[in-house]
Scaffold this motif. Structure first.
Motif, mmCIF file in Angstrom:
data_model
loop_
_atom_site.group_PDB
_atom_site.id
_atom_site.type_symbol
_atom_site.label_atom_id
_atom_site.label_comp_id
_atom_site.label_asym_id
_atom_site.label_seq_id
_atom_site.Cartn_x
_atom_site.Cartn_y
_atom_site.Cartn_z
ATOM 1 N N HIS A 1 -25.912 31.584 -4.654
ATOM 2 C CA HIS A 1 -25.526 31.799 -6.049
ATOM 3 C C HIS A 1 -25.479 30.537 -6.913
ATOM 4 O O HIS A 1 -25.232 30.631 -8.102
ATOM 5 C CB HIS A 1 -24.138 32.456 -6.086
ATOM 6 N N HIS A 2 -25.677 29.358 -6.335
ATOM 7 C CA HIS A 2 -25.439 28.121 -7.094
ATOM 8 C C HIS A 2 -26.297 28.069 -8.367
ATOM 9 O O HIS A 2 -27.411 28.594 -8.413
ATOM 10 C CB HIS A 2 -25.696 26.883 -6.228
ATOM 11 N N ILE A 3 -25.744 27.368 -9.330
ATOM 12 C CA ILE A 3 -26.272 27.327 -10.702
ATOM 13 C C ILE A 3 -27.681 26.729 -10.781
ATOM 14 O O ILE A 3 -28.442 27.049 -11.686
ATOM 15 C CB ILE A 3 -25.244 26.544 -11.555
ATOM 16 N N ASP A 4 -28.035 25.897 -9.795
ATOM 17 C CA ASP A 4 -29.380 25.299 -9.784
ATOM 18 C C ASP A 4 -30.379 26.183 -9.022
ATOM 19 O O ASP A 4 -31.512 25.777 -8.781
ATOM 20 C CB ASP A 4 -29.346 23.878 -9.191
ATOM 21 N N HIS A 5 -29.942 27.370 -8.661
ATOM 22 C CA HIS A 5 -30.827 28.319 -7.971
ATOM 23 C C HIS A 5 -30.955 29.638 -8.723
ATOM 24 O O HIS A 5 -31.855 30.419 -8.436
ATOM 25 C CB HIS A 5 -30.319 28.589 -6.542
ATOM 26 N N ALA A 6 -30.017 29.880 -9.639
ATOM 27 C CA ALA A 6 -29.998 31.172 -10.343
ATOM 28 C C ALA A 6 -30.153 31.011 -11.856
ATOM 29 O O ALA A 6 -30.042 31.973 -12.603
ATOM 30 C CB ALA A 6 -28.689 31.898 -10.036
ATOM 31 N N GLY B 1 -22.759 28.464 5.026
ATOM 32 C CA GLY B 1 -22.221 27.120 5.319
ATOM 33 C C GLY B 1 -22.249 26.293 4.046
ATOM 34 O O GLY B 1 -21.208 25.994 3.468
ATOM 35 N N HIS B 2 -23.450 25.968 3.583
ATOM 36 C CA HIS B 2 -23.560 25.302 2.273
ATOM 37 C C HIS B 2 -22.945 26.211 1.205
ATOM 38 O O HIS B 2 -22.223 25.760 0.327
ATOM 39 C CB HIS B 2 -25.021 25.004 1.967
ATOM 40 N N ALA B 3 -23.248 27.488 1.296
ATOM 41 C CA ALA B 3 -22.604 28.511 0.461
ATOM 42 C C ALA B 3 -22.375 29.728 1.360
ATOM 43 O O ALA B 3 -23.174 29.981 2.260
ATOM 44 C CB ALA B 3 -23.498 28.879 -0.714
HETATM 45 ZN ZN ZN Z 1 -26.655 25.023 -3.431
#
Ligand code: ZN
Length: 321
Positions: free
Chosen positions: A72-77, A169-171
């Motif tokens: 879900h991170h902002i640099d992926h969505a 893990g990372h998310a």
């Molecule tokens: Zn990320």
């Protein structure tokens, strides 16, 4: 196992000045489908890179059939809202992504409460309070970034294109897309060529802390067990023959944990003391990342029975076993 289609991959790598080096997302043509894996930041550079890549390969935005998010991170969505506003297609993600992408206020309130308690019990004092104020502020500011598109839960397979693997893990919601036939993996931020991924501390849906680093290790080990030629990461270069790098990352965790153990043996007792001593200036600059690193490695040492903890006046104190 799905019958895997022939697939063409069109990587979109957008250079950035930070240590991430690039924001990566991928167009994949498979059979009649044109899939976008991740969607960069919501900015002009990412938008232009996507439009250019489509054009260079004689596609148009309307040819996109699916968007899948690795997490879900902002640099992926980032581009999801503007893409789906123009061309409404379903967006696939892990169910744990949903409250985060939708910025569900009950979830976000709970998350702030979680970090408040976490930083208090880890002895973070003033720096922790500062971070909570920052979280409250960004919760309001980022309201407009909530994903408005229809979200669809990914299954074990994504059509006949990929197997979907959970690699948290990372998310907590991170997935990887595995093309078994050609031994390729789209792995989000599980593995990055030039830096180790942060296993970010997060609450689960009930507000309980997820042991992020421990599950990140399990996810890396899951990857080691796959036949893999290439890993397509969320940042930096495409990784060829990734097994050596995966092993290096696992060894790196062991080494860092040993350094923290030395600090504990030298009299540092709280996660905050270890973070300040070990990270110095970076402690102030990247407080949430640094605390995730320390807490994760303390979990690791605890799991291996090298340390134990005891709560004294509301703060966890660590000692070597
Ligand atoms: Zn990320």
């Amino acid at each position: 196992m799905p019958i895997v289609q022939h697939m063409d991959i069109f990587p979109i790598h957008v250079p950035v000045s930070s240590s991430l080096r690039s924001i990566n997302f991928y167009l994949v043509q498979s059979g009649q489908s044109l899939i976008l894996i991740d969607a960069g930041y919501n900015n002009d550079d990412c938008r232009k890179a996507l439009v250019d890549t489509l054009k260079q390969n004689e596609f148009a935005l309307k040819d996109l059939t699916h968007i899948i998010l690795t997490h879900h991170h902002i640099d992926h969505a980032g581009l999801v809202n503007c893409l789906t506003a123009e061309h409404p297609i379903p967006v696939y993600a892990h169910p744990l992504s949903f409250p985060r992408l939708k910025r569900a206020s009950v979830f976000l309130q709970m998350r702030i409460q979680f970090f408040q308690e976490l930083y208090e019990t880890m002895g973070c004092g003033q720096q922790g309070k500062k971070q909570i104020e920052h979280l409250k502020k960004t919760m309001k500011e980022n309201e407009s970034q909530k994903i408005t598109a229809e979200l669809v839960e990914v299954g074990e397979n994504f059509g006949d294109h990929f197997e979907v693997l959970e690699v948290p893990g990372h998310a907590p919601d991170q997935i990887a897309l595995y093309d078994r036939k050609q031994e390729r993996l789209f792995a989000g931020d599980l593995l990055i060529s030039h830096i180790s991924s942060n296993a970010l501390v997060e609450p689960d849906e009930n507000g309980k802390r997820i042991p992020s680093l421990l599950i990140h290790i399990d996810s890396l080990k899951k990857c080691l067990s796959l036949s893999l030629e290439q890993v397509y990461s969320g940042h930096g270069k495409v990784i060829q023959q990734p097994k050596e790098l995966i092993q290096k990352r696992l060894d790196g965790i062991e080494k860092k944990a040993e350094r923290f153990l030395t600090l504990i043996k030298g009299g540092k007792r709280t996660a905050n003391d270890i973070a300040e001593t070990y990270y110095k200036d970076v402690y102030d600059q990247q407080f949430p990342l640094v605390m995730s690193e320390v807490i994760g490695h303390l979990d690791y040492l605890e799991q291996r029975e090298k340390i134990q903890k005891e709560k004294v006046h509301g703060i966890w104190r660590y000692t070597s076993s």
